[in-house]
Design a protein around this motif. Sequence first.
Motif, PDB file in Angstrom:
ATOM      1  N   MET A 160       0.854  -1.201   0.000  1.00  9.91           N
ATOM      2  CA  MET A 160       0.000   0.000   0.000  1.00  9.91           C
ATOM      3  C   MET A 160       0.884   1.242   0.000  1.00  9.91           C
ATOM      4  SD  MET A 160      -3.225  -0.665  -0.065  1.00  9.91           S
ATOM      5  CE  MET A 160      -4.179  -2.159   0.028  1.00  9.91           C
ATOM      6  N   LEU A 161       1.969   1.176   0.771  1.00  9.61           N
ATOM      7  CA  LEU A 161       2.921   2.289   0.765  1.00  9.61           C
ATOM      8  C   LEU A 161       3.506   2.444  -0.641  1.00  9.61           C
ATOM      9  CD1 LEU A 161       4.706   4.422   2.178  1.00  9.61           C
ATOM     10  CD2 LEU A 161       6.277   2.589   2.804  1.00  9.61           C
ATOM     11  N   GLY A 162       3.799   1.323  -1.293  1.00 10.52           N
ATOM     12  CA  GLY A 162       4.316   1.362  -2.664  1.00 10.52           C
ATOM     13  C   GLY A 162       3.327   2.017  -3.607  1.00 10.52           C
ATOM     14  N   MET A 163       2.040   1.750  -3.421  1.00 15.49           N
ATOM     15  CA  MET A 163       1.014   2.365  -4.276  1.00 15.49           C
ATOM     16  C   MET A 163       0.975   3.868  -4.066  1.00 15.49           C
ATOM     17  SD  MET A 163      -1.773  -0.667  -3.715  1.00 15.49           S
ATOM     18  CE  MET A 163      -3.220  -0.052  -4.494  1.00 15.49           C
ATOM     19  N   LEU A 164       1.148   4.272  -2.832  1.00 21.28           N
ATOM     20  CA  LEU A 164       1.191   5.711  -2.539  1.00 21.28           C
ATOM     21  C   LEU A 164       2.432   6.343  -3.176  1.00 21.28           C
ATOM     22  CD1 LEU A 164       0.385   8.302  -1.001  1.00 21.28           C
ATOM     23  CD2 LEU A 164       1.514   7.359   1.016  1.00 21.28           C
ATOM     24  N   LEU A 165       3.567   5.663  -3.000  1.00 23.13           N
ATOM     25  CA  LEU A 165       4.819   6.208  -3.537  1.00 23.13           C
ATOM     26  C   LEU A 165       4.764   6.332  -5.059  1.00 23.13           C
ATOM     27  CD1 LEU A 165       7.553   4.342  -1.432  1.00 23.13           C
ATOM     28  CD2 LEU A 165       6.806   6.708  -1.202  1.00 23.13           C
ATOM     29  N   SER A 166       4.088   5.395  -5.713  1.00 23.59           N
ATOM     30  CA  SER A 166       4.072   5.422  -7.179  1.00 23.59           C
ATOM     31  C   SER A 166       3.425   6.706  -7.688  1.00 23.59           C
ATOM     32  CB  SER A 166       3.370   4.190  -7.738  1.00 23.59           C
ATOM     33  OG  SER A 166       2.021   4.215  -7.389  1.00 23.59           O
ATOM     34  N   PHE A 245      -1.792   0.977   9.247  1.00 22.42           N
ATOM     35  CA  PHE A 245      -0.984   1.411   8.093  1.00 22.42           C
ATOM     36  C   PHE A 245      -1.703   1.090   6.785  1.00 22.42           C
ATOM     37  CE2 PHE A 245       3.410   1.186  10.289  1.00 22.42           C
ATOM     38  CZ  PHE A 245       3.473   2.568  10.374  1.00 22.42           C
ATOM     39  N   ILE A 246      -2.262  -0.119   6.725  1.00 21.62           N
ATOM     40  CA  ILE A 246      -2.920  -0.568   5.486  1.00 21.62           C
ATOM     41  C   ILE A 246      -4.041   0.403   5.113  1.00 21.62           C
ATOM     42  CG2 ILE A 246      -4.345  -2.396   4.455  1.00 21.62           C
ATOM     43  CD1 ILE A 246      -2.763  -4.383   6.277  1.00 21.62           C
ATOM     44  N   VAL A 247      -4.870   0.723   6.106  1.00 22.34           N
ATOM     45  CA  VAL A 247      -6.005   1.617   5.839  1.00 22.34           C
ATOM     46  C   VAL A 247      -5.504   3.005   5.437  1.00 22.34           C
ATOM     47  CG1 VAL A 247      -8.032   2.708   6.861  1.00 22.34           C
ATOM     48  CG2 VAL A 247      -7.484   0.328   7.416  1.00 22.34           C
ATOM     49  N   VAL A 248      -4.558   3.534   6.215  1.00 22.98           N
ATOM     50  CA  VAL A 248      -4.069   4.898   5.961  1.00 22.98           C
ATOM     51  C   VAL A 248      -3.398   4.984   4.586  1.00 22.98           C
ATOM     52  CG1 VAL A 248      -2.387   6.631   6.715  1.00 22.98           C
ATOM     53  CG2 VAL A 248      -3.838   5.490   8.392  1.00 22.98           C
TER      54      VAL A 248
END
Lengths: 275, 337
Positions: A160-166, A245-248
């Motif tokens: 999910m963090l990777g999706m945000l970073l992309s 973290f997943i939700v945020v």
Amino acid sequence: MSRGLPASLVLDLRAIRARAFVRIVGSVREPAWIVSDAVFPAVGMCAYVLLYRALGAPRSYETLAVLGGIMSTYWINVLWGMGAQLYWEKQQGQLQLYFAAPCSRMAILTGMALGGLIMTSSRTLVAIAVGFGLLGVRVQAFDPALLVLVFLLTMAALYMLGMLLSSLFLLFGREAWHLCNSLQEPVYFLSGLYFPIRALGALGATAAGIIPLGLGLDAVRQVLLGAAARGLLPVRTEALILGAFIVVFFVLARMALTYLEGLSKREGRLTQRWQ
Amino acid sequence: MSDPRSALAPAVETRGLRRTFRASRGGAEVLALDGVDVRIERGEIFGLLGPNGAGKTTLIKILSTLLYPTVGSARVAGHDVVLEAVEVRRRIALVSGGETSGYGILTVRECLWMFSQFYGVPSQIAWPRVDELIRIVDLEEQAHTRINRLSTGQRQRMNFARGFVSDPEVMFLDEPTLGMDVNAARSLRAYVLHWVREKPGRTVLLTTHYMAEAEELCDRVAIIDRGRVLACDSAPALRRQVQGGQHVELEIRTPDGAGAVLPGLGDIPAAWGAPHPERGTRTLKFRLPPDRVLLPVLRRLEEQGLLVEGVSTRETTLEDVFIAVVGRGLDEPEASG
């Protein structure tokens, strides 16, 4: 796939499967990539195991290093395979095809994440074989269900963090490469990949609060090593934080992607490879 | 797709469409579209003909939901491109010539299937369609070849096929045959015609640089320049608008060779045609109005130091229409100032 499900969900599920397919196929079609994706990270991990062994450190430290080596493979994939991906897609002229397709952009990113996770898991087999087979590192008796739960929570939070970073990296354009580089080593350090995160003291606790890699790794270590892992927080607490973290990250990734698409439509830039 | 509102609506309808870009932060605004009104009926192949920077691609990007209009509205298959973007996307496909798509690690067949999935095509329908398209674009031998091993032309053909895997209602083809070899371009044009006629309601919006392509394919053609639609009708009707007089082509030897400044012919708009470097000449094209004779024009050229080596006249073409409407040839740069 379509029986009884809403059409939009079926569409997104098909998009997820198709985008994941690229990575899964890639993982078996280019065996040479295993060298850079799996063997090289395993070499770094071996160095730490041998160092601890030479210094006569407790055996649990060797396990800490092996688990760190395994998790580092996922972090590399999240950074380079997720974070920088939309930027590469733009450079290939593919981003506008995604933006013009009816499936949701989150489905595309989820497909990338799922494919990346499966591909990377096949790579981690090398680190597992080297660490537990070749180097003879051992773990204590553990609860497999708890291990799977903690691992999946960690992966979900990481990707999910990777999706945000992309989305964020795409905004920075050509800086994406440098951003990936600048996030790689500091996160390795702050996540305590090759040492107990507790050794970082307050800094480690803070880092674990914002980097899911460190928290997830700490939880996995506690499941496999018990008290010898010198864990930061109880596993249950760490699992709850990972869930948060997943939700945020999911919400932020969605917001970032919506913002990015709006920006692209207003300015006419992001979908053009030359801009 | 069974939405009755969508089925009855025109394929494309724009009203007062205007789009500006800011070239750089704090820079001047560039006007890409300036009040475009277009209505494209279902079943039409509609051509947009214009030079580089005329606004063709901007219009297609707005219609395919990739850009917001600055002012005005656009509907595709009855759906607003801003407010109902997902509904529009379900019904359209976009192919840009000269672009490639897909991932090098995938084979042609896999890549086309992948794109069909982004449109929700069930695999049992997608695979036969993919195989059929591969046959149509003459990539059967490469069907199981990885994309990174294809030639540029093969990748372009695959990209063309990619647009059709979702069987869209409205197809946007942005210079689809750009850079393709003659045979490939001809067979793809034939397929576009076949595709539109095969099923009622399928519509194509084609932008092109190639006059012959527009003549061959399009039911109607809009000539666009500097963001404005200057003329819109069928090719025969457009030709009729500029009939009268003679279409003259002069082969001219210029003192400094081909590529010289366009000579002044008074009030007669002219455009350079192709240069002939082997002969050191270049073709000058213009339409001589019915009340004028050629001799004074030739004298005028002589006064400008240009030697006329050959004269020919011919039927009106779409290119003549373009020159008459726009005031310069399709490949002619705009006069500065």
